[in-house]
Each structure stands twice: as structure tokens, then as C-alpha cells.
Design a protein around this motif. Structure first.
Motif, PDB file in Angstrom:
ATOM      1  N   THR B 489      30.795  32.288  39.900  1.00  0.00           N
ATOM      2  CA  THR B 489      32.131  32.398  40.494  1.00  0.00           C
ATOM      3  C   THR B 489      33.160  32.258  39.394  1.00  0.00           C
ATOM      4  O   THR B 489      32.959  31.542  38.413  1.00  0.00           O
ATOM      5  CB  THR B 489      32.386  31.290  41.531  1.00  0.00           C
ATOM      6  OG1 THR B 489      32.233  30.031  40.882  1.00  0.00           O
ATOM      7  CG2 THR B 489      31.430  31.381  42.692  1.00  0.00           C
ATOM      8  N   LEU B 490      34.257  32.947  39.600  1.00  0.00           N
ATOM      9  CA  LEU B 490      35.327  32.926  38.619  1.00  0.00           C
ATOM     10  C   LEU B 490      35.820  31.494  38.419  1.00  0.00           C
ATOM     11  O   LEU B 490      36.019  31.028  37.297  1.00  0.00           O
ATOM     12  CB  LEU B 490      36.468  33.817  39.119  1.00  0.00           C
ATOM     13  CG  LEU B 490      37.376  34.382  38.052  1.00  0.00           C
ATOM     14  CD1 LEU B 490      36.561  35.046  36.962  1.00  0.00           C
ATOM     15  CD2 LEU B 490      38.328  35.393  38.670  1.00  0.00           C
ATOM     16  N   GLU B 491      35.948  30.822  39.551  1.00  0.00           N
ATOM     17  CA  GLU B 491      36.467  29.462  39.512  1.00  0.00           C
ATOM     18  C   GLU B 491      35.618  28.580  38.587  1.00  0.00           C
ATOM     19  O   GLU B 491      36.131  27.870  37.729  1.00  0.00           O
ATOM     20  CB  GLU B 491      36.443  28.917  40.943  1.00  0.00           C
ATOM     21  CG  GLU B 491      37.125  27.587  41.102  1.00  0.00           C
ATOM     22  CD  GLU B 491      36.798  26.981  42.466  1.00  0.00           C
ATOM     23  OE1 GLU B 491      37.176  25.845  42.707  1.00  0.00           O
ATOM     24  OE2 GLU B 491      36.131  27.677  43.279  1.00  0.00           O
ATOM     25  N   GLU B 536      34.890  38.819  38.201  1.00  0.00           N
ATOM     26  CA  GLU B 536      36.114  39.442  38.700  1.00  0.00           C
ATOM     27  C   GLU B 536      35.781  40.644  39.582  1.00  0.00           C
ATOM     28  O   GLU B 536      36.356  40.820  40.652  1.00  0.00           O
ATOM     29  CB  GLU B 536      36.982  39.906  37.528  1.00  0.00           C
ATOM     30  CG  GLU B 536      38.029  38.891  37.124  1.00  0.00           C
ATOM     31  CD  GLU B 536      38.700  39.285  35.824  1.00  0.00           C
ATOM     32  OE1 GLU B 536      38.865  40.500  35.581  1.00  0.00           O
ATOM     33  OE2 GLU B 536      39.038  38.380  35.040  1.00  0.00           O
ATOM     34  N   LYS B 538      33.376  41.028  41.332  1.00  0.00           N
ATOM     35  CA  LYS B 538      32.800  40.599  42.600  1.00  0.00           C
ATOM     36  C   LYS B 538      33.883  40.182  43.585  1.00  0.00           C
ATOM     37  O   LYS B 538      33.766  40.413  44.788  1.00  0.00           O
ATOM     38  CB  LYS B 538      31.857  39.422  42.321  1.00  0.00           C
ATOM     39  CG  LYS B 538      30.774  39.250  43.350  1.00  0.00           C
ATOM     40  CD  LYS B 538      29.945  38.028  43.053  1.00  0.00           C
ATOM     41  CE  LYS B 538      30.752  36.779  43.301  1.00  0.00           C
ATOM     42  NZ  LYS B 538      30.071  35.539  43.014  1.00  0.00           N
ATOM     43  N   GLU B 539      34.937  39.590  43.020  1.00  0.00           N
ATOM     44  CA  GLU B 539      35.975  39.036  43.913  1.00  0.00           C
ATOM     45  C   GLU B 539      36.717  40.146  44.666  1.00  0.00           C
ATOM     46  O   GLU B 539      36.822  41.243  44.222  1.00  0.00           O
ATOM     47  CB  GLU B 539      36.988  38.235  43.081  1.00  0.00           C
ATOM     48  CG  GLU B 539      36.294  37.201  42.210  1.00  0.00           C
ATOM     49  CD  GLU B 539      36.508  35.769  42.635  1.00  0.00           C
ATOM     50  OE1 GLU B 539      37.675  35.364  42.731  1.00  0.00           O
ATOM     51  OE2 GLU B 539      35.510  35.057  42.864  1.00  0.00           O
TER      52      GLU B 539
END
Lengths: 148, 539
Positions: B489-491, B536, B538-539
């Protein structure tokens, strides 16, 4: 598969067996005949089988091998040889089919495999041409089938 | 015709060898690799060619035992095609390994390298079965050739045919288990072992028919068998559809419908129709393997096309090369079949050899079993038979050949073989250098910087085995071997920061190996940025 369906499958597999080799057909026609029999077994299992039971994946093939086994009783030449081959096919289907399922956590039942192996090794010592022996062998195979 | 095909083979070998070089220098990133199942086009071609390798033994050994008379005329062509296609087939798994210099890790040689082969894995069975099959097929071919001069050898031929008969079926059954025992839902199926055998023989028949057409003329019985085979495969395709809901119209068109033109005699009489049907079956069977193995839509790269040139080129080269060679030195091979004698090897001898080979094979497995007692015995059976078959086949071969050659030569050659085997055993014992950082990385930084998709190459060759091409994890591999990496995940990536993640890549963490020495610092950093990009996307 319920015992009833299992017996029905047995009957269905026995049905074409006596007529497989009675007339000499060209190779291609014989192939078509055998394949169509296999397809009909497949349709039967698809409709009547229990889709949760993984052994159904090779059940029609087993019916086919069983049918071929029984059909060898009508042969006049090299009977023992083809009997062993047909039983070998059945054993092959059972063993490798179960082995694939073993990796998905299913138990392997060795009883029918052992009996088939015994058949392959011992039928050569019988007088397979007599009607009584043929009948006894037939009973033996049906027994294996019903035991499953 | 033969010479033309030989020349075509040589021509095809040029792009073929280039592909091979390309594949070896870049590794798995150079071909279409399905990251969900971790297999790619080399495996497709492997299954295709190993299938073709079956018809030879089927037509020669099995029909010999079944007593079919027409096999005499075609047996030599069939055996030659088997030997040639095994070589082609054997090449592809080596390519697929990526690190070809480590192929010998598959040899079950006890535990000398502290890296024990997994006897529960069909890949090890494959290695054994195919190796033995290749070896015995060559021996069988030699017996065929020698038996023209020494008819007494024909009983050796029969005995070896008895060994090859189950062995050849065993080989393709094991190839089917590569799929059937896996975790991939579309590969499941207890019917696969028989289905694969049928497919292998079907495609092999088509090949032998084509070879026969191009060398000696028609094989009417082969055409009949091809027709029969198309129906049997149709049955399996129907079953596959009923079981999994998948079907491939192209396969049914090329593999079934086109073949049906053989029912019409006027069409079947035309050579061009027979050739089209033969090729069409090959196309269908290639397509079938492709559809089975690769489920996701992957962009094809150069190598994927190159395999065709490599496979066909190598096959034509070996087959027609040997054909021309034999035509020079043994022209009678093509005219007469070996004497058929009903004489069999004495029963006592057969029993002795069978018992001996079964015992030796059991002993070998027993020695191996100590290192891996957790594997239940049914999983050793697939490996057991090829070993026993090797010993039995070799014994029949040696017993047959021994009286025929001068003792001097016999002992000279046996001595050579013993030395060679001893040398190989010693090499296995010593093993190669297993220090991973020792090997220069197959994808060098310089090479990458010249290419347009630098980091994705690296990612694909180094990381996707666990992380998956999309960064979401490679299900199959994780399930079978490894604990799960974190979700991408980006986060999470932002939280940990580029520096610290670069350190994770280089120094490793818990279940991830360090890549220090295999990746440079900038490369690792580039990979983290690439992961950013993936996250990114993916989001």
C-alpha cells in the motif's frame, strides 16, 4: 455418489461391454465408438454425480476402464494379455487420480488397487476360456467396483 | 525433400540460437511468464515437445507388443522422432530454470549439498522419468539398428519394449501431475493423467504422419488412428468443460473439426489435405497446452516467438541430420524391419532382472528416504518406477549386446561409462558454489540502464517470485513455500520511507533474503520507486 448411483453406474458400464468387439470395425470407427461411450459416462457422472466429491473427476474414466475390462471377456485371442492391459488402465486411473487428490488432502484407498494388481498378476494362471471362470472374473470386477 | 527440411532446420537454428542466448543472458524476464502460476512459454513448449516424443515409443514398442503388423514399416522413423523430440523437450525446462548452471540440483543425490530435493515434488519425478526415457529410447534405437545384422537381438528388443511401454505412459502421466497436484484451480483434475497421455499420443501421431509423408509416403493406419484420437480428445475436452467450464474453440476447430475431413475419402487421398490435417493437429495441441498453462493475458516478448524457431529448428536438424547419416551408412534400415521372432528372453532371466532392478531401486530410495522421512511412501512411487526401469532396461540392453561385440570393445566402453559416471557422481558430491553473491548477476546494471524498462526487468526477475508482478503477492509461490509479504500500500511505503525500505531490500528482513551483492544500492532504490509506482497504479 450414493450406493444406488454407484450400482447404476456399474450397470451402465456393463451395458456396452459385450458388444465392443463382436464385429470387426475399422480403427477409426472403433475409436469413435469407444469415445462416445466415454462421453456418455461423463454425461451420466456430470448429471448424477456428487459435485463435491473430488473422486468424480476420474469416475467416468474408471467406468470406461471397467467396461473395457469386462469387454475383454468376449475376446478369443490374447485374452489374458488384454485383460491385464485393461486392468492396468483401471489401476493407473485409480492410482494417479488418487495421488493428485492426495495433494488436496484426500485419503487414498488402496483396497481396490490391490485387488486389481492381484488380478493382473494371477489371471494368467486361470483357464480363462471356460464360462465358469469368465463369470467368476466378472463377479470379481463387479465386486471391486461395488467396494470402491 | 529430406535435404530441404534439413536445410530449413539449420536456417531456423539461427534465430533459435539467438533466442537461447538471449534467454540465458537475461533469464526469466525475457519471456512471457505468468506470474500468477509462475510458469511461462518454455513450459508450454516443454509439454508440447515431450508429448511429441511419445508417439515413437507408442508406435514402435507398444504396437510391437500388441502385435500390429503395420508398425514395422514406420518403427524406425517413429523411434528417430522420439529421440529427436526428447532432446528438444529437455532443453525447455533448463531454460525455464533461469539459472541453468544449477540444474543438477534436481538430481536426487542424497543430501550432499544440504539442500535436499523434494521427492514429493513432481518436478523431481519429471527429471528422473524424462532422463531415463531419453536414455532408454536411445538404447532402443541402437538395438533396432544392430538387430538388422544380428537377428538374435530381436528378443532384447521385445524385452526393452516391455520396459518402455509403461515408462512412456509414466512420463506423460508425471508431466500431468506437475499440474494436477498443484494449488492452481484450473489445473486440478484427477483425470489429467489419462488426458495427458491421450493428448501426447495424439500429437505424436500427427508428427509421425507428417514425417512419414515427407520421407516415405502414406501411413494409412496412422490416419485412422488420428481420427480415433481426435474423438477421444473431444471426450476429454467435453469433460474439462463439464468440470471447469472452460473450453477453447480454436483447439476444437484445429484438433477435432479439421481432422474429420479424413472421413471423406476423396479429400484424404490428397496429400495436401493430409499435410494440413497433420499441421492442424500440432497447432491445436500446442494451443491446448498454452491455454492450460497461461491464464492471464501477458504481452509476448521476442523469446516467446523464438521458441518456435528453436524447437522446430532443433528438431528438424537432429531428425533429418540423423536420417541423412543413417541413409549413408545403413541404407537397409529404411527398407527392412528387424526380424520378428516370437522367441522371448528366458523367463527366469526376466524375473531375475525385474526383481533385481526393483530391489536396487528400493534400496536407492531407502537411502534417500532417511533424509526426508516425512514424505509418505505413495509420493515416492512416481520416482521409483523410472529408476527400476533404468536398471532393468540397461540390464536387458547389456545382456543383449554383450555376446555381439568383441570383448575388448565391450570392456573399453564399459570402462569409459564407469569413469564418466564416477566423475559425474564426484561432481555432484562436490556440488557447485552455492554462495549467491558469488555469481555475477544475470541482469547487469549496465544492461538495464540501456533498456527502456529497466526497473521492471529487475523487478520481474528478482522480486515477483514472492511479491507478484503487481506487488500483490504471488499466490502460488507463497502458498507452497513462503510466508506472505505485506500488502503493498502506498501508505505503508510512504510511512517507512525510501531509505529504510532500500535497506530492507539490501539487508533483508525476517523472511526476505538480503539482496546485498546481487543488487547495487541505486538498483534497490529504483525498485522501491517502482513499488511506489505499482502501489499508485493500484489506487
Amino acid at each position: 455418489m450414493t450406493p444406488l448411483m454407484n450400482s447404476l453406474a456399474c450397470l451402465l458400464a456393463l451395458l456396452p461391454a459385450p458388444f465392443l468387439w463382436t464385429t470387426r470395425r475399422p480403427l477409426a470407427r472403433q475409436g469413435v465408438l469407444l469415445s462416445l461411450i466415454l462421453v456418455s459416462f461423463m454425461l451420466f457422472v456430470f448429471l448424477a454425480g456428487d459435485s463435491n466429491d473430488a473422486t468424480m473427476e476420474f469416475y467416468p474414466l474408471e467406468m470406461w476402464a471397467f467396461c473395457l475390462c469386462v469387454s475383454t471377456l468376449t475376446l478369443s485371442k490374447r485374452k489374458v494379455f488384454f485383460m491385464s492391459l485393461a486392468q492396468g488402465l483401471w489401476l493407473w486411473i485409480l492410482f494417479f487420480g488418487s495421488l493428485s487428490l492426495f495433494y488436496r488432502g484426500l485419503e487414498i484407498s488402496f483396497l481396490s488397487m490391490t485387488l486389481l494388481a492381484v488380478g493382473i498378476l494371477s489371471f494368467r494362471f486361470l483357464k480363462t476360456n471356460s464360462r465358469e471362470t469368465s463369470f467368476a472374473i466378472l463377479i470379481y470386477w463387479v465386486g471391486i467396483w461395488m467396494l470402491f | 525433400m529430406v535435404k530441404i527440411l534439413f536445410a530449413i532446420g539449420i536456417l531456423l537454428l539461427f534465430p533459435g540460437c539467438w533466442t537461447l542466448y538471449h534467454a540465458f543472458s537475461i533469464g526469466p524476464a525475457s519471456w512471457a511468464l505468468d506470474q500468477t502460476v509462475f510458469w511461462g512459454t518454455p513450459i508450454v513448449n516443454f509439454v508440447f515437445w515431450i508429448g511429441l516424443a511419445h508417439a515413437g515409443t507408442f508406435l514402435s514398442a507398444i504396437l510391437l507388443l500388441l502385435g500390429a503388423r503395420f508398425q514395422k514399416r514406420i518403427s524406425f522413423i517413429a523411434e528417430l522422432s522420439t529421440v529427436s523430440s526428447i532432446f528438444v523437450a529437455g532443453l525447455f525446462p533448463l531454460i525455464h530454470l533461469g539459472v541453468i548452471s544449477r540444474f543438477y540440483f534436481l538430481v536426487p543425490f542424497f543430501n550432499q549439498r544440504d539442500m535436499y530435493v523434494n521427492f514429493a515434488s513432481p518436478l523431481v519425478w519429471d527429471f528422473l522419468a524424462i532422463g531415463v526415457y531419453a536414455f532408454l529410447s536411445i538404447a532402443y534405437l541402437i538395438v533396432h539398428i544392430v538387430s538388422l545384422k544380428h537377428p538374435s537381438l530381436s528378443k532384447t528388443r521385445r524385452a526393452m519394449a516391455w520396459v518402455l511401454f509403461p515408462l512412456v505412459l509414466w512420463v506423460h502421466t508425471i508431466v500431468s501431475l506437475d499440474f494436477a497436484v498443484s494449488t492452481v484451480p484450473l489445473w486440478r483434475g484427477g483425470f489429467l493423467p489419462i488426458y495427458f497421455i491421450a493428448g501426447a499420443i495424439f500429437s505424436g501421431l500427427a508428427l509421425v504422419m507428417l514425417l512419414l509423408e515427407s520421407t516415405q509416403g502414406r501411413g494409412k493406419k496412422l490416419e485412422e488412428m488420428l481420427l480415433a484420437g481426435s474423438w477421444l480428445l473431444l471426450a476429454f475436452w467435453i469433460w474439462e468443460f463439464l468440470q471447469k467450464g472452460v473450453w477453447h474453440p480454436e483447439v476444437i476447430f484445429f484438433g477435432f473439426l479439421v481432422v474429420q475431413s479424413f472421413w471423406i475419402t476423396r479429400l484424404r487421398e490428397k496429400k495436401i489435405v493430409r499435410l494440413i490435417v497433420g499441421v492442424s493437429v500440432l497447432v491445436a495441441m500446442w494451443w491446448e497446452r498454452f491455454a492450460l498453462i497461461m491464464h492471464s493475458d501477458i504481452k509476448w516478448l521476442w523469446s516467446d516467438w523464438g521458441w518456435f524457431a528453436l524447437g522446430a529448428g532443433l528438431f528438424l536438424f537432429i531428425f533429418f541430420g540423423l536420417y541423412l547419416l543413417f541413409q549413408k551408412i545403413f541404407p537397409e534400415l529404411f527398407l527392412v524391419a528387424p526380424q520378428e521372432s516370437r522367441k522371448n528372453t528366458p523367463q527366469r532371466q526376466v524375473i531375475l532382472i525385474v526383481v533385481f532392478s526393483f530391489m536396487l531401486a528400493s534400496f536407492y530410495l531407502f537411502l534417500n528416504h532417511q533424509y526426508d522421512p516425512g514424505v509418505p511412501w505413495v509420493q515416492w512411487v512416481p520416482a521409483f518406477f523410472p529408476i527400476a526401469a533404468l536398471i532393468a532396461g540397461l540390464s536387458f540392453f547389456v545382456l543383449g549386446i554383450y555376446p555381439l561385440v568383441p570383448k575388448k570393445y565391450f570392456f573399453f566402453f564399459s570402462g569409459l561409462v564407469v569413469i564418466f559416471v564416477g566423475f559425474a557422481a564426484g561432481a555432484f558430491y562436490a556440488g557447485g558454489n552455492t554462495d549467491l553473491s558469488f555469481q555475477s548477476s544475470p541482469v547487469s546494471a549496465e544492461f538495464i540502464s540501456k533498456k527502456e524498462r529497466p526497473t521492471s526487468y529487475l523487478w520481474n526477475s528478482r522480486c515477483v517470485s514472492c511479491h507478484g508482478s503487481d506487488g500483490l503477492g504471488n499466490r502460488k509461490f507463497i502458498y507452497e513455500f513462503y510466508p506472505e509479504p505485506q500488502d503493498l500500500t502506498l501508505e505503508r511505503l510512504v510511512l517507512q520511507g525510501e531509505d529504510s525500505l532500500t535497506r530492507v531490500v539490501l539487508e533483508g528482513r525476517a523472511y526476505m533474503n538480503p539482496f546485498e551483492g546481487r543488487l547495487s544500492e541505486p538498483e534497490a532504490r529504483a525498485l522501491i520507486r517502482y513499488m511506489h509506482q505499482l502501489a499508485e497504479d493500484k489506487e
